[in-house]
Write an enzyme that holds these catalytic residues in place. Structure first.
Site, PDB file in Angstrom:
ATOM      1  N   TYR A   1       0.807  -1.219   0.000  1.00  0.00           N
ATOM      2  CA  TYR A   1       0.000   0.000   0.000  1.00  0.00           C
ATOM      3  C   TYR A   1       0.841   1.269   0.000  1.00  0.00           C
ATOM      4  O   TYR A   1       0.369   2.319  -0.431  1.00  0.00           O
ATOM      5  CB  TYR A   1      -1.028   0.011   1.134  1.00  0.00           C
ATOM      6  CG  TYR A   1      -0.494  -0.294   2.510  1.00  0.00           C
ATOM      7  CD1 TYR A   1       0.162   0.669   3.258  1.00  0.00           C
ATOM      8  CD2 TYR A   1      -0.679  -1.552   3.061  1.00  0.00           C
ATOM      9  CE1 TYR A   1       0.632   0.387   4.523  1.00  0.00           C
ATOM     10  CE2 TYR A   1      -0.216  -1.844   4.325  1.00  0.00           C
ATOM     11  CZ  TYR A   1       0.445  -0.869   5.065  1.00  0.00           C
ATOM     12  OH  TYR A   1       0.914  -1.154   6.318  1.00  0.00           O
TER      13      TYR A   1
ATOM     14  N   LYS B   1     -12.674  17.134  -3.159  1.00  0.00           N
ATOM     15  CA  LYS B   1     -12.231  18.431  -3.659  1.00  0.00           C
ATOM     16  C   LYS B   1     -12.782  19.496  -2.704  1.00  0.00           C
ATOM     17  O   LYS B   1     -13.773  20.175  -2.997  1.00  0.00           O
ATOM     18  CB  LYS B   1     -12.729  18.637  -5.094  1.00  0.00           C
ATOM     19  CG  LYS B   1     -12.154  19.851  -5.790  1.00  0.00           C
ATOM     20  CD  LYS B   1     -12.609  19.900  -7.241  1.00  0.00           C
ATOM     21  CE  LYS B   1     -12.041  21.115  -7.943  1.00  0.00           C
ATOM     22  NZ  LYS B   1     -12.501  21.182  -9.344  1.00  0.00           N
TER      23      LYS B   1
END
Length: 119
Positions: free
Chosen positions: A53, A98
């Site tokens: 990962y 965002k």
């Protein structure tokens, strides 16, 4: 299917449809849930038999910092395809945040979440 999750990956990108977003850039946050079978890795205690990962995180940050796109939907798709290139990853859920989106009313976050698989 087992899950490995990475939450809160942060990177600065220049994605968006407005010139200001392209010029100044902004922070994007990515959450990933990777679907894979971890039994062999657990049985042998072997990193080579699972997904690394740390490497996935670096690759995802590189996508966010890379070539600008207009939509976070497109960015999400690119991230998903990057994750699926890892042999053990059979499925991925990608959420792109965002938080500084150019919206004229108060808000906490804008996200797009997609799920992609090899099947």
């Amino acid at each position: 299917m087992d899950r490995v999750a990475l939450r809160g990956l942060k990177a600065r990108g220049h994605h968006g449809v407005y010139p200001r977003e392209r010029e100044e850039g902004q922070t994007f946050i990515v959450d990933l849930v990777l679907g894979l079978d971890t039994r062999a890795a657990a049985a042998d205690d072997d990193l080579a038999k699972t997904v690394h990962y740390g490497i996935v995180a670096e690759e995802v940050v590189a996508v966010v910092e890379g070539e600008p796109v207009n939509l976070i939907e497109t960015l999400s798709e690119r991230i998903a395809q990057t994750c699926l290139k890892h042999d053990g990853v059979l499925e991925v859920e990608v959420t792109v945040h965002k938080p500084d989106a150019p919206i004229t009313v108060p808000f906490d976050d804008v996200t797009v979440t997609i799920t992609r698989s090899r099947v």
